[in-house]
Enzyme design. Structure first.
Site, PDB file in Angstrom:
ATOM      1  NE  ARG A 147       8.054  -3.485   0.857  1.00  0.00           N
ATOM      2  CZ  ARG A 147       8.887  -3.106   1.845  1.00  0.00           C
ATOM      3  NH1 ARG A 147       8.686  -1.943   2.446  1.00  0.00           N
ATOM      4  NH2 ARG A 147       9.869  -3.884   2.244  1.00  0.00           N
ATOM      5  CE1 TYR A 159      13.036  -1.113   4.862  1.00  0.00           C
ATOM      6  CE2 TYR A 159      12.376  -1.032   2.560  1.00  0.00           C
ATOM      7  CZ  TYR A 159      12.057  -1.185   3.891  1.00  0.00           C
ATOM      8  OH  TYR A 159      10.764  -1.437   4.246  1.00  0.00           O
ATOM      9  CG  ASP A 211       9.328   1.516   1.145  1.00  0.00           C
ATOM     10  OD1 ASP A 211       9.711   2.678   0.919  1.00  0.00           O
ATOM     11  OD2 ASP A 211       9.033   1.095   2.288  1.00  0.00           O
ATOM     12  CG  HIS A 213      13.234   2.589   3.426  1.00  0.00           C
ATOM     13  ND1 HIS A 213      14.113   2.807   4.450  1.00  0.00           N
ATOM     14  CD2 HIS A 213      12.139   2.063   4.001  1.00  0.00           C
ATOM     15  CE1 HIS A 213      13.578   2.420   5.600  1.00  0.00           C
ATOM     16  NE2 HIS A 213      12.372   1.963   5.350  1.00  0.00           N
ATOM     17  CD  GLU A 237       6.129   2.444   1.606  1.00  0.00           C
ATOM     18  OE1 GLU A 237       5.575   1.445   1.094  1.00  0.00           O
ATOM     19  OE2 GLU A 237       6.544   2.442   2.769  1.00  0.00           O
ATOM     20  CD  GLU A 263       7.675   3.582   6.325  1.00  0.00           C
ATOM     21  OE1 GLU A 263       7.041   2.877   5.529  1.00  0.00           O
ATOM     22  OE2 GLU A 263       8.794   3.275   6.760  1.00  0.00           O
ATOM     23  NE  ARG A 284       2.518   2.805   3.374  1.00  0.00           N
ATOM     24  CZ  ARG A 284       3.269   2.135   4.222  1.00  0.00           C
ATOM     25  NH1 ARG A 284       4.478   2.504   4.490  1.00  0.00           N
ATOM     26  NH2 ARG A 284       2.806   1.064   4.813  1.00  0.00           N
ATOM     27  CD  GLU A 340       4.006  -2.280   5.452  1.00  0.00           C
ATOM     28  OE1 GLU A 340       5.081  -2.588   4.945  1.00  0.00           O
ATOM     29  OE2 GLU A 340       3.842  -1.279   6.171  1.00  0.00           O
ATOM     30  CD1 TRP A 403      18.895   1.772   6.413  1.00  0.00           C
ATOM     31  CD2 TRP A 403      16.982   2.128   7.471  1.00  0.00           C
ATOM     32  NE1 TRP A 403      18.253   0.566   6.524  1.00  0.00           N
ATOM     33  CE2 TRP A 403      17.064   0.765   7.167  1.00  0.00           C
ATOM     34  CE3 TRP A 403      15.817   2.605   8.124  1.00  0.00           C
ATOM     35  CZ2 TRP A 403      16.070  -0.156   7.498  1.00  0.00           C
ATOM     36  CZ3 TRP A 403      14.840   1.713   8.459  1.00  0.00           C
ATOM     37  CH2 TRP A 403      14.959   0.334   8.159  1.00  0.00           C
TER      38      TRP A 403
HETATM   39  O1  EZ4 Z   1      11.527   0.400   7.440  1.00  0.00           O
HETATM   40  O2  EZ4 Z   1       9.007  -0.352   9.830  1.00  0.00           O
HETATM   41  O3  EZ4 Z   1       7.055   0.141   4.478  1.00  0.00           O
HETATM   42  N1  EZ4 Z   1       7.671  -0.303   5.371  1.00  0.00           N
HETATM   43  C1  EZ4 Z   1       8.830   0.132   5.852  1.00  0.00           C
HETATM   44  C2  EZ4 Z   1       9.330  -0.542   7.115  1.00  0.00           C
HETATM   45  C3  EZ4 Z   1      10.230   0.359   7.945  1.00  0.00           C
HETATM   46  C4  EZ4 Z   1      10.300  -0.171   9.358  1.00  0.00           C
HETATM   47  C5  EZ4 Z   1      11.076   0.759  10.276  1.00  0.00           C
HETATM   48  O4  EZ4 Z   1      10.968   0.326  11.603  1.00  0.00           O
HETATM   49  O5  EZ4 Z   1       9.405   1.025   5.296  1.00  0.00           O
HETATM   50  O6  EZ4 Z   1       9.969  -1.755   6.787  1.00  0.00           O
HETATM   51 CO    CO Z   2       8.028   2.002   3.927  1.00  0.00          CO
END
Ligand code: EZ4
Ligand code: CO
Length: 403
Positions: A147, A159, A211, A213, A237, A263, A284, A340, A403
């Site tokens: 990743r 992030y 990702d 995020h 992702e 997630e 996920r 992961e 976030w």
């Molecule tokens: O931000 O687990 O794909 N992984 C992620 C992680 C999350 C954290 C949050 O606690 O997006 O890094």
């Molecule tokens: Co993630």
């Protein structure tokens, strides 16, 4: 067999973890991971005050009924705190069942569906050159899937990018969350060139993941997915926050880049629409936050009907107990996709007993009964809990953002 006691440990070996240990009248104990990053004490208190008293004298083999007792039996359903607590108990009960029968948990779930489990790890760098180097380091130690996240010109803290060499850690100790800032235009203008250069350096023989995020709108996600198509990602992702699941219809119409999400999901209802409408390629959800092995088997069965594979969340902010549960689950189902794996700090590795059968980009599972993982209590107790929060994110003008 009867449950006689259950204890909750909240420790910080490398970072905060919440661990449940369930004891039985036959001397067998089971372990579960109840960690919810930045909200650890809420889960611990929920377990101690409300769930554990109801477990005493129950037969640990009755995982289905116990799960429904805590999910259906409680008027207030779903939610991360609730489901993480239920998930830890369910994991620990499967651990006990395996130990009592002398078999690894995957043998109780469906047996071996494959010999080894593909894992992906994280590579992150300050800029493109640094990120290219970091990807190379991960490939050099055998990873087949990486990743890739990179610092973005003009954005200070984002992030996925840590300051140091050590494992990326998003939670920061303190009495209030720290703040980061975000600019979608800078991000969207940068990411395709990042992947162009990664492919140029490492060719097509490696799986690349990314990702977002949760930071894009559907049309922005559609644009990014489209622009990344030439670089053939394994998955993109969390493009958008998934509360409004119809969003994925728009993204899906525009791009063939495979999509992964989930997630932060904690029940099958969070992904039912995405799965049955075939709007994603990887689910996920992870065992700890998804309410345990019992409901995750149902999620996997539903996903299998629609050609969707698993890709369990496995960050270093969940303990090796959750990772073990994900691996047993992944071993037993037909539609396992990828796992992961970020690695752990040394302190975490010392506090948990975990047979690390990781080599050449894959996990293998031992034939140890149960989940094959536990808490080294004396070691864990050396590291007291320290309050830490995940960051808050704002746009450059101060608007509160995802976030
Ligand atoms: O931000 O687990 O794909 N992984 C992620 C992680 C999350 C954290 C949050 O606690 O997006 O890094
Ligand atoms: Co993630």
């Amino acid at each position: 067999m009867k449950i006689t006691a259950a204890k909750v440990f909240v420790n910080s070996p490398g970072r905060n973890f919440v661990t449940v240990m369930i004891e039985t009248n036959e001397g067998i104990v089971g372990f579960g991971d109840a960690t919810l990053n930045g909200r650890e004490l809420a889960v611990s208190s929920y377990l101690k005050e409300y769930l554990i008293p109801c477990l005493i004298n129950r037969d640990p083999f009755d995982t289905e009924d116990i799960w429904h007792y805590f999910y259906r039996g409680v008027y207030w359903r779903r939610g991360a705190v609730n489901m993480t607590a239920i998930g830890a108990i369910d994991m620990a009960l499967w651990d006990i069942k395996g130990k009592a029968l002398g078999v690894p948990v995957y043998k109780l779930l469906g047996g071996k569906s494959r010999q080894k489990l593909l894992a992906y790890t994280h590579a992150q760098g300050k800029n493109i050159a640094d990120t290219i180097e970091k990807v190379g380091e991960k490939l050099a130690i055998g990873y087949k899937a990486v990743r890739v996240q990179s610092g973005i010109p003009g954005l200070e803290k984002i992030y996925g990018i840590g300051n140091e060499k050590r494992t990326y850690e998003p939670a920061i100790q303190g009495e209030r969350p720290q703040e980061e800032s975000w600019n979608t235009e800078k991000y969207l203008n940068f990411v395709p060139s990042l992947f162009g250069q990664i492919r140029q350096n490492y060719g097509d023989g490696v799986h690349l993941l990314h990702d977002c995020h949760h930071r894009l709108t559907p049309i922005e996600a559609a644009r990014l997915g489209k622009e990344l198509e030439p670089f053939k990602l394994f998955w993109l992702e969390d493009t958008v926050t998934a509360e409004l699941q119809k969003d994925f219809e728009l993204i899906r119409k525009h791009t063939t880049t495979p999509l992964a999400v989930g997630e932060v999901f904690n029940t099958i209802y969070d992904c039912q629409y995405l799965i049955t409408q075939q709007l994603i390629d990887y689910i996920r959800m992870t065992v700890a936050h998804g309410g345990g092995i019992t409901p995750m088997m149902k999620v996997a069965s539903l996903a299998a009907l629609y050609h969707i594979k698993t890709g369990c969340h496995g960050p270093s902010d969940l303990s090796p107990i959750n990772l073990a549960a994900c691996l047993h689950f992944g071993m037993a189902i037909n539609n396992f996709g990828i796992q992961e794996y970020m690695g752990y700090t040394e302190a975490t590795m010392k506090a948990f007993t975990f047979e690390h059968m990781f080599s050449d980009g894959y996990f293998e599972l031992s034939d140890k009964p149960g989940l094959g993982v536990g808490l080294n209590i004396d070691e864990a107790e050396k590291h007291p809990y320290k309050k830490a929060y995940l960051p808050i994110n704002r746009l450059e003008d101060g608007t509160l953002y995802h976030w």
